[in-house]
Design an enzyme around this catalytic site. Structure first.
Site, PDB file in Angstrom:
ATOM      1  N   ASN A  28     -44.858 -37.213 137.694  1.00 16.97           N
ATOM      2  CA  ASN A  28     -45.813 -38.319 137.580  1.00 16.97           C
ATOM      3  C   ASN A  28     -46.964 -38.164 138.576  1.00 16.97           C
ATOM      4  OD1 ASN A  28     -44.237 -39.409 135.586  1.00 16.97           O
ATOM      5  ND2 ASN A  28     -43.312 -40.980 136.884  1.00 16.97           N
ATOM      6  N   ALA A  29     -46.652 -37.649 139.770  1.00 13.28           N
ATOM      7  CA  ALA A  29     -47.705 -37.417 140.762  1.00 13.28           C
ATOM      8  C   ALA A  29     -48.670 -36.350 140.266  1.00 13.28           C
ATOM      9  CB  ALA A  29     -47.097 -37.006 142.093  1.00 13.28           C
ATOM     10  N   THR A  31     -49.368 -35.704 137.153  1.00 15.35           N
ATOM     11  CA  THR A  31     -50.178 -36.338 136.103  1.00 15.35           C
ATOM     12  C   THR A  31     -51.337 -37.123 136.697  1.00 15.35           C
ATOM     13  OG1 THR A  31     -48.253 -36.523 134.639  1.00 15.35           O
ATOM     14  CG2 THR A  31     -50.117 -37.957 134.174  1.00 15.35           C
ATOM     15  N   ASP A  65     -52.799 -30.333 135.507  1.00 18.34           N
ATOM     16  CA  ASP A  65     -52.147 -31.443 134.815  1.00 18.34           C
ATOM     17  C   ASP A  65     -51.136 -30.951 133.780  1.00 18.34           C
ATOM     18  OD1 ASP A  65     -51.862 -34.275 134.091  1.00 18.34           O
ATOM     19  OD2 ASP A  65     -52.861 -33.706 132.237  1.00 18.34           O
ATOM     20  N   ASP A  68     -47.157 -30.918 134.562  1.00 21.37           N
ATOM     21  CA  ASP A  68     -46.251 -32.060 134.703  1.00 21.37           C
ATOM     22  C   ASP A  68     -45.041 -31.947 133.782  1.00 21.37           C
ATOM     23  OD1 ASP A  68     -47.633 -32.466 132.352  1.00 21.37           O
ATOM     24  OD2 ASP A  68     -48.298 -34.496 132.826  1.00 21.37           O
ATOM     25  N   GLY A  69     -45.284 -31.499 132.539  1.00 21.32           N
ATOM     26  CA  GLY A  69     -44.165 -31.339 131.617  1.00 21.32           C
ATOM     27  C   GLY A  69     -43.188 -30.268 132.062  1.00 21.32           C
ATOM     28  N   SER A  79     -38.733 -38.711 131.379  1.00 19.44           N
ATOM     29  CA  SER A  79     -38.514 -40.144 131.166  1.00 19.44           C
ATOM     30  C   SER A  79     -39.534 -40.693 130.180  1.00 19.44           C
ATOM     31  CB  SER A  79     -38.637 -40.908 132.487  1.00 19.44           C
ATOM     32  OG  SER A  79     -39.968 -40.845 132.989  1.00 19.44           O
ATOM     33  N   ASP A  90     -54.188 -39.120 129.786  1.00 20.51           N
ATOM     34  CA  ASP A  90     -54.978 -38.237 128.929  1.00 20.51           C
ATOM     35  C   ASP A  90     -56.184 -38.980 128.360  1.00 20.51           C
ATOM     36  OD1 ASP A  90     -53.357 -36.072 129.374  1.00 20.51           O
ATOM     37  OD2 ASP A  90     -52.288 -36.219 127.459  1.00 20.51           O
TER      38      ASP A  90
END
Length: 220
Positions: A28-29, A31, A65, A68-69, A79, A90
């Site tokens: 999340n960070a 992202t 970015d 993140d995945g 999650s 996005d």
């Protein structure tokens, strides 16, 4: 269209994601950092006419970015909130890119082209919303000639070359994106319309009636 290469891209990013995961940075960070970087590059450099340097900054944070995945997969921190955050960020990044282009073009005296950039911004939002809303209603909507990845690549490549002095490339790209985004919206409307029509009570009744007519009567 570029979604077809996602599995191969995932295999490439997995080792990098493992290295980033060891730093302790959460998906999340990543992202949020990626989105903030994209927005800063687009809204600070593009309005000043720095299309080349803005594109470099945006591209760097877009690539960041994308991790993140990969980090989420290798750490097991996948999650629903992470997916929600990623999709929402996005939209923020896309809006910042086209808003920055619009402001930069307007300040440069290219008002009509700034209007095209604004149209691309709105059309991109509609493209994304149409898919999200369709999936929320239980339909599939994985169609479109100009999805997010295609739109970003075209816009950023054109902006970068425009910053290097290549004439007309940004204008051609934005007009093309406007047309392709409109076509994509139409494709998604048509896809969902067909599914909704098949799900209508009248269609269901007709299918039931046809099935009943073909059922043989029991013999005595």
């Amino acid at each position: 269209m570029l979604n077809k290469i996602r599995p191969a891209l995932g295999r490439v990013l997995t080792p990098i994601g493992q290295a980033v995961a060891r730093t302790g940075v959460s998906p999340n960070a990543i992202t949020v950092i990626g989105t903030v970087g994209v927005a800063a590059g687009a809204l600070v450099l593009f309005p000043r006419g720095e299309f080349f340097w803005g594109t470099l900054v945006i591209t760097a944070f877009v690539l960041f970015d994308m991790l993140d995945g990969a980090v989420a997969r290798v750490t097991g921190k996948i999650s629903k909130f992470g997916a929600f955050l990623d999709s929402t960020m996005d939209r923020v990044a896309d809006a910042a890119i086209f808003a920055g282009l619009m402001i930069g073009l307007y300040r440069d005296g290219q008002e009509p082209l700034a209007g095209v950039a604004l149209y691309c911004l709105v059309a991109g939002v509609v493209v994304s919303y149409a898919k999200a809303r369709a999936e929320g209603l239980g339909y599939t909507c994985d169609v479109g000639i100009a999805e997010r990845a295609e739109r970003l690549i075209v816009a950023l490549v054109a902006a970068g070359f425009d910053g290097l002095g290549v004439p007309f490339i940004l204008a051609v790209a934005l007009w093309a994106l406007a047309v392709l985004s409109t076509v994509t919206v139409g494709q998604r409307f048509a896809t969902v319309y067909v599914q909704a029509r098949d799900d209508s009570p009248a269609a269901a009744g007709a299918k039931k009636g046809n099935g009943a007519a073909k059922t043989p009567e029991p013999r005595p």
